[in-house]
Scaffold this motif. Structure first.
Motif, PDB file in Angstrom:
ATOM      1  N   TRP A   5       0.878  -1.052  -0.192  1.00 10.88           N
ATOM      2  CA  TRP A   5      -0.008  -0.149  -0.170  1.00 10.88           C
ATOM      3  C   TRP A   5       0.905   1.248   0.008  1.00 10.88           C
ATOM      4  O   TRP A   5       1.858   1.239   0.853  1.00 10.88           O
ATOM      5  CB  TRP A   5      -0.866   0.178   1.089  1.00 10.88           C
ATOM      6  CG  TRP A   5      -1.940  -1.029   1.253  1.00 10.88           C
ATOM      7  CD1 TRP A   5      -1.853  -2.329   1.811  1.00 10.88           C
ATOM      8  CD2 TRP A   5      -3.515  -0.898   0.960  1.00 10.88           C
ATOM      9  NE1 TRP A   5      -2.926  -2.879   1.467  1.00 10.88           N
ATOM     10  CE2 TRP A   5      -3.996  -1.973   1.065  1.00 10.88           C
ATOM     11  CE3 TRP A   5      -4.180   0.375   0.441  1.00 10.88           C
ATOM     12  CZ2 TRP A   5      -5.302  -2.082   0.620  1.00 10.88           C
ATOM     13  CZ3 TRP A   5      -5.315   0.011   0.259  1.00 10.88           C
ATOM     14  CH2 TRP A   5      -6.021  -1.267   0.320  1.00 10.88           C
TER      15      TRP A   5
ATOM     16  N   ASN B  79      -4.173   4.945   0.984  1.00  7.08           N
ATOM     17  CA  ASN B  79      -4.629   5.367   2.449  1.00  7.08           C
ATOM     18  C   ASN B  79      -3.587   4.136   3.096  1.00  7.08           C
ATOM     19  O   ASN B  79      -4.037   3.409   4.011  1.00  7.08           O
ATOM     20  CB  ASN B  79      -6.052   4.726   2.476  1.00  7.08           C
ATOM     21  CG  ASN B  79      -6.797   5.665   1.918  1.00  7.08           C
ATOM     22  OD1 ASN B  79      -6.659   6.787   2.192  1.00  7.08           O
ATOM     23  ND2 ASN B  79      -7.870   5.170   1.336  1.00  7.08           N
TER      24      ASN B  79
ATOM     25  N   THR C 280      -1.639   4.880   5.455  1.00  2.22           N
ATOM     26  CA  THR C 280      -1.553   5.288   6.788  1.00  2.22           C
ATOM     27  C   THR C 280      -2.833   4.417   7.706  1.00  2.22           C
ATOM     28  O   THR C 280      -2.528   4.006   8.795  1.00  2.22           O
ATOM     29  CB  THR C 280      -1.894   6.823   6.988  1.00  2.22           C
ATOM     30  OG1 THR C 280      -0.767   7.341   6.422  1.00  2.22           O
ATOM     31  CG2 THR C 280      -1.720   7.088   8.453  1.00  2.22           C
ATOM     32  N   ASP C 281      -3.827   4.428   7.109  1.00  3.01           N
ATOM     33  CA  ASP C 281      -5.054   3.592   7.770  1.00  3.01           C
ATOM     34  C   ASP C 281      -4.754   2.219   7.876  1.00  3.01           C
ATOM     35  O   ASP C 281      -5.169   1.682   9.016  1.00  3.01           O
ATOM     36  CB  ASP C 281      -6.155   3.864   6.914  1.00  3.01           C
ATOM     37  CG  ASP C 281      -6.667   5.464   6.787  1.00  3.01           C
ATOM     38  OD1 ASP C 281      -6.387   6.145   7.538  1.00  3.01           O
ATOM     39  OD2 ASP C 281      -7.532   5.736   5.993  1.00  3.01           O
ATOM     40  N   VAL C 282      -4.037   1.740   6.934  1.00  2.00           N
ATOM     41  CA  VAL C 282      -3.758   0.319   6.900  1.00  2.00           C
ATOM     42  C   VAL C 282      -2.855  -0.074   8.319  1.00  2.00           C
ATOM     43  O   VAL C 282      -2.959  -1.032   8.941  1.00  2.00           O
ATOM     44  CB  VAL C 282      -3.509  -0.239   5.525  1.00  2.00           C
ATOM     45  CG1 VAL C 282      -3.056  -1.816   5.662  1.00  2.00           C
ATOM     46  CG2 VAL C 282      -4.212   0.132   4.506  1.00  2.00           C
TER      47      VAL C 282
ATOM     48  N   TYR D  84      -2.079   1.953  10.629  1.00  2.00           N
ATOM     49  CA  TYR D  84      -2.673   2.003  12.071  1.00  2.00           C
ATOM     50  C   TYR D  84      -3.557   0.822  12.381  1.00  2.00           C
ATOM     51  O   TYR D  84      -3.329   0.454  13.703  1.00  2.00           O
ATOM     52  CB  TYR D  84      -3.683   3.427  11.836  1.00  2.00           C
ATOM     53  CG  TYR D  84      -4.441   3.893  13.101  1.00  2.00           C
ATOM     54  CD1 TYR D  84      -3.440   4.477  14.194  1.00  2.00           C
ATOM     55  CD2 TYR D  84      -5.457   3.625  13.576  1.00  2.00           C
ATOM     56  CE1 TYR D  84      -4.158   4.723  15.461  1.00  2.00           C
ATOM     57  CE2 TYR D  84      -6.362   3.939  14.522  1.00  2.00           C
ATOM     58  CZ  TYR D  84      -5.528   4.399  15.645  1.00  2.00           C
ATOM     59  OH  TYR D  84      -6.065   4.921  17.030  1.00  2.00           O
ATOM     60  N   ARG D  85      -4.290   0.351  11.531  1.00  2.00           N
ATOM     61  CA  ARG D  85      -4.938  -0.899  11.926  1.00  2.00           C
ATOM     62  C   ARG D  85      -4.417  -1.859  12.190  1.00  2.00           C
ATOM     63  O   ARG D  85      -4.398  -2.765  13.203  1.00  2.00           O
ATOM     64  CB  ARG D  85      -6.218  -1.147  10.696  1.00  2.00           C
ATOM     65  CG  ARG D  85      -6.906  -2.464  11.164  1.00  2.00           C
ATOM     66  CD  ARG D  85      -7.846  -2.165  12.335  1.00  2.00           C
ATOM     67  NE  ARG D  85      -8.542  -3.320  12.489  1.00  2.00           N
ATOM     68  CZ  ARG D  85      -9.197  -3.508  13.763  1.00  2.00           C
ATOM     69  NH1 ARG D  85      -8.958  -2.652  14.694  1.00  2.00           N
ATOM     70  NH2 ARG D  85      -9.796  -4.787  14.086  1.00  2.00           N
ATOM     71  N   TRP D  86      -2.914  -2.062  11.448  1.00  2.00           N
ATOM     72  CA  TRP D  86      -2.084  -3.085  11.636  1.00  2.00           C
ATOM     73  C   TRP D  86      -1.425  -3.349  13.151  1.00  2.00           C
ATOM     74  O   TRP D  86      -1.571  -4.213  13.931  1.00  2.00           O
ATOM     75  CB  TRP D  86      -0.991  -3.184  10.468  1.00  2.00           C
ATOM     76  CG  TRP D  86       0.020  -3.937  10.824  1.00  2.00           C
ATOM     77  CD1 TRP D  86       0.231  -5.343  10.433  1.00  2.00           C
ATOM     78  CD2 TRP D  86       1.362  -3.943  11.524  1.00  2.00           C
ATOM     79  NE1 TRP D  86       1.501  -5.931  10.782  1.00  2.00           N
ATOM     80  CE2 TRP D  86       2.222  -4.854  11.563  1.00  2.00           C
ATOM     81  CE3 TRP D  86       1.793  -2.775  12.476  1.00  2.00           C
ATOM     82  CZ2 TRP D  86       3.480  -4.993  12.139  1.00  2.00           C
ATOM     83  CZ3 TRP D  86       3.182  -2.692  13.028  1.00  2.00           C
ATOM     84  CH2 TRP D  86       3.884  -3.776  13.004  1.00  2.00           C
TER      85      TRP D  86
ATOM     86  N   GLN E 143      -3.093  -2.287  15.741  1.00  2.00           N
ATOM     87  CA  GLN E 143      -4.184  -2.893  16.662  1.00  2.00           C
ATOM     88  C   GLN E 143      -4.385  -4.248  16.544  1.00  2.00           C
ATOM     89  O   GLN E 143      -4.669  -4.881  17.654  1.00  2.00           O
ATOM     90  CB  GLN E 143      -5.462  -2.037  16.463  1.00  2.00           C
ATOM     91  CG  GLN E 143      -5.126  -0.460  16.736  1.00  2.00           C
ATOM     92  CD  GLN E 143      -6.472   0.413  16.207  1.00  2.00           C
ATOM     93  OE1 GLN E 143      -7.117  -0.066  15.042  1.00  2.00           O
ATOM     94  NE2 GLN E 143      -7.024   1.390  16.894  1.00  2.00           N
TER      95      GLN E 143
ATOM     96  N   GLU F 246      -8.899  -4.313   6.256  1.00  2.00           N
ATOM     97  CA  GLU F 246      -8.390  -3.281   5.928  1.00  2.00           C
ATOM     98  C   GLU F 246      -7.166  -3.755   4.909  1.00  2.00           C
ATOM     99  O   GLU F 246      -6.702  -2.642   4.091  1.00  2.00           O
ATOM    100  CB  GLU F 246      -7.846  -2.268   7.019  1.00  2.00           C
ATOM    101  CG  GLU F 246      -9.024  -1.619   7.825  1.00  2.00           C
ATOM    102  CD  GLU F 246      -9.497  -2.608   8.958  1.00  2.00           C
ATOM    103  OE1 GLU F 246     -10.515  -2.170   9.768  1.00  2.00           O
ATOM    104  OE2 GLU F 246      -9.097  -3.789   9.149  1.00  2.00           O
TER     105      GLU F 246
ATOM    106  N   LYS G 124      -2.336   8.284  13.993  1.00  2.00           N
ATOM    107  CA  LYS G 124      -2.221   8.562  12.511  1.00  2.00           C
ATOM    108  C   LYS G 124      -1.679   9.925  12.432  1.00  2.00           C
ATOM    109  O   LYS G 124      -0.579   9.752  11.355  1.00  2.00           O
ATOM    110  CB  LYS G 124      -3.586   8.582  12.032  1.00  2.00           C
ATOM    111  CG  LYS G 124      -4.495   7.528  11.958  1.00  2.00           C
ATOM    112  CD  LYS G 124      -5.608   7.481  11.169  1.00  2.00           C
ATOM    113  CE  LYS G 124      -6.382   6.378  11.144  1.00  2.00           C
ATOM    114  NZ  LYS G 124      -7.919   6.185  10.333  1.00  2.00           N
TER     115      LYS G 124
ATOM    116  N   GLU H 187       1.749  10.126  10.109  1.00  2.00           N
ATOM    117  CA  GLU H 187       2.248  10.978   9.085  1.00  2.00           C
ATOM    118  C   GLU H 187       3.380  11.946   9.414  1.00  2.00           C
ATOM    119  O   GLU H 187       4.171  11.933   8.257  1.00  2.00           O
ATOM    120  CB  GLU H 187       0.695  11.924   9.040  1.00  2.00           C
ATOM    121  CG  GLU H 187      -0.398  11.262   8.583  1.00  2.00           C
ATOM    122  CD  GLU H 187      -1.676  12.024   8.691  1.00  2.00           C
ATOM    123  OE1 GLU H 187      -1.585  12.981   9.351  1.00  2.00           O
ATOM    124  OE2 GLU H 187      -2.807  11.724   8.052  1.00  2.00           O
TER     125      GLU H 187
END
Length: 564
Positions: A289, A294, A296-298, A300-302, A304, A357, A413, A417
């Motif tokens: 990715w 996106n 960053t979103d992936v 961030y979820r990783w 967690q 995600e 996040k 960034e």
């Protein structure tokens, strides 16, 4: 200058001339005696020469080696000095970082490329007698070159010829000598079974001697823990040349060498390991990715979920700078490299439920045998034969600097960034690898081995910066870039202490002057980061097995004073 950070560690250092002390350990093995015909000649040589002779290597050290080695295994076959035409090729063949193969790099007085245990024993006895420091090298991946560089007169003891591996599938065990690489170990296991493996690193050129003694982690750690968590016996050569096994060394020493760095206590000769079961087919993938879609979103979820997934799943996040879609623009691409102990038809539904995600598709997955997955993880080209596991690198390709960190809370996040921004400013020569914890790693107590980074860690960070340009200016530039990225992460990583991984040796976090009265206080600085509360026990073990601190380097475990 290039080695100023190393030289600072030695401003007050002196050659170890500590008095002889007999070990209290039993001696289950005896060194082979030299041929009776040689003894009179060697005795005259040794008695007539002094260790202070201007040419100690030829006039004292070598005769001493000969007198203590088995005549069946002549020391002359494995002994190299700068006068040998092959000296530099032997020295450089196991240097993996070009920072330590320049004309400015301090060179050893001699190299002993041991082929027999008597070569190790005689090297220790004679180096101690003549005041040489010994640096021990197996695979040569010491990131700061401590296994083959020193600022005091030293000898390199190379272990790479001691590479035998004996697999016992019926008992699910194996003996591997310290000079064997993990690639060779993987290959030999696969020769016997396609449903057995061993949890160790993905860089297949690592020597088992150093890799295991520092901890040893890889993509099986969430299922089975570290290499040190699966070691059941060892052979260790201590300062007086005695070879000890687990029973004769005792549980304290056996505990110390499994994660505390074997080179602080003696010379690792071999390990006995416990093999682990794996399915006939595993699944690997590399899902990428970029910031534009996106990432960053992936990521961030990783953070967690990766450490909470079933133990059979290991997913590394690998952010690095790449060329963007527009000319001259850079972006961050994050590779999610995965390993699943099972087939893809079981993996996909699980990922869709727990980590949708990521967007993992059946077409992203590749099923293969475990041994084939070691080729994938070592980043060999597709289709590479597993025979590549037996090939040893001939020389260092790049200059590099590496560091490490541990993360206990997800990075927000906004923090991600800011990290991407610094990475883009630094450029394409650097990257990070984020390795998830949890699973078996959270079940093992911090005190069970010297390796303390267990429960509470969600992932470990490996920083890596490489370059091709030669010279001090280039080195300083890229080392400073590595430090900049490391400093950027300060707010997001472990604190008090800021933990570090011994296998990713880093002199930035502290160093000590061997044989200095301040050695213990200096060592507490890096010792707390590498070992946390385990450092004090390591010091006590060191005091028992090597009270004179013969085995020392800039980040070794010191004994309790006084030791001179």
């Amino acid at each position: 200058m290039l080695y100023i950070h190393l030289r600072k560690c030695f401003d007050n250092a002196a050659i170890n001339t500590s008095r002889d002390r007999e070990s209290s350990y039993s001696k289950p093995y005896k060194m082979k005696a030299a041929s009776p015909l040689l003894l009179p000649v060697l005795a005259i040589l040794v008695l007539s020469l002094s260790c202070a002779n201007p040419n100690p290597v030829f006039n004292n050290f070598f005769p001493c080696l000969s007198s203590h080695s088995s005549p069946l295994y002549p020391i002359s076959d494995v002994f190299y000095t700068p006068n040998n035409s092959s000296f530099l090729s032997v020295l450089h063949s196991y240097i993996r970082n070009r920072r330590f193969s320049t004309s400015l790099t301090p060179k050893p007085f001699a190299i002993v490329s041991a082929k027999h245990e008597s070569h190790i024993q005689s090297t220790l006895i004679c180096a101690r007698q003549c005041g040489f420091q010994v640096r021990i090298r197996s695979g040569g991946h010491d990131f700061e070159g401590l296994s083959y560089v020193s600022e005091v007169p030293f000898v390199v003891l190379d272990m790479f010829n001691l590479r035998s591996i004996n697999i016992d599938i019926a008992k699910r065990t194996a003996w591997a000598q310290a000079g064997a690489t993990i690639g060779e170990l993987y290959y030999r296991i696969a020769e016997k079974s396609n449903v057995h493996a061993f949890p160790a690193g993905v860089c297949v050129g690592l020597g088992t001697g150093g890799h295991f003694s520092g901890g040893g982690y890889g993509n099986l750690m969430r299922k089975y823990g570290l290499s040190v968590d699966n070691i059941i016996d060892a052979q260790l050569v201590i300062v007086n040349g005695t070879i000890l096994n687990r029973e004769s060394m005792g549980e304290d020493v056996f505990w110390a060498i499994r994660g505390g760095g074997g080179a602080s206590f003696g010379v690792i000769l071999s390990w006995k390991i416990k093999l682990v079961p794996v399915p006939a087919k595993v699944t690997v993938f590399n899902k990428k990715w970029t910031l534009e879609n996106n990432a960053t979103d992936v990521v961030y979820r990783w953070q967690q979920v990766a450490h909470k997934l079933p133990k059979d799943i290991f997913i590394r996040a690998w952010p690095q700078v790449v060329n963007g879609g527009q000319k001259g623009m850079k972006t961050v691409e994050v590779s999610f490299v995965g390993h699943f102990l099972g087939k893809s038809n079981s993996l996909i539904p699980l990922m869709n439920e727990r980590f949708p995600e990521l967007g993992l598709l059946q077409t992203d997955c590749i099923e293969m045998s475990w041994i084939e997955s070691t080729i994938f993880w070592a980043v060999f080209p597709n289709g590479t034969s597993i025979d590549a596991l037996l090939k040893r690198a001939s020389k260092a390709d790049v200059f590099f600097k590496a560091k490490s960190d541990y993360v206990k809370k997800p990075i927000p996040k906004a923090g991600l960034e800011s990290i991407w921004k610094v990475m883009i400013e630094i450029g394409i020569r650097g990257f990070m690898q984020w390795n998830p914890y949890g699973g078996r790693m959270s079940e093992i107590l911090e005190s069970e081995t010297p390796f303390p980074h267990r429960a509470g860690i969600i992932f470990e960070i490996f920083y890596y910066m490489f370059w091709l340009e030669e010279g001090t200016e280039a080195t300083n530039h890229y080392v400073n870039l590595t430090r900049r990225l490391y400093n950027t992460m300060t707010a997001y990583v472990s604190k008090d202490p800021r933990e570090a991984f011994l296998n990713y040796r880093d002199l930035d976090i502290g160093c000590a002057s061997p044989n200095s009265n301040e050695s213990l206080s200096s060592a507490k600085v890096y010792g707390a980061k590498y070992f946390k509360e385990n450092f004090d026990r390591l010091v006590r073990v060191k005091t028992t097995v090597d009270p004179d601190n013969f085995f020392n380097n800039e980040q070794s475990i010191p004994p309790l004073p006084p030791y001179v």
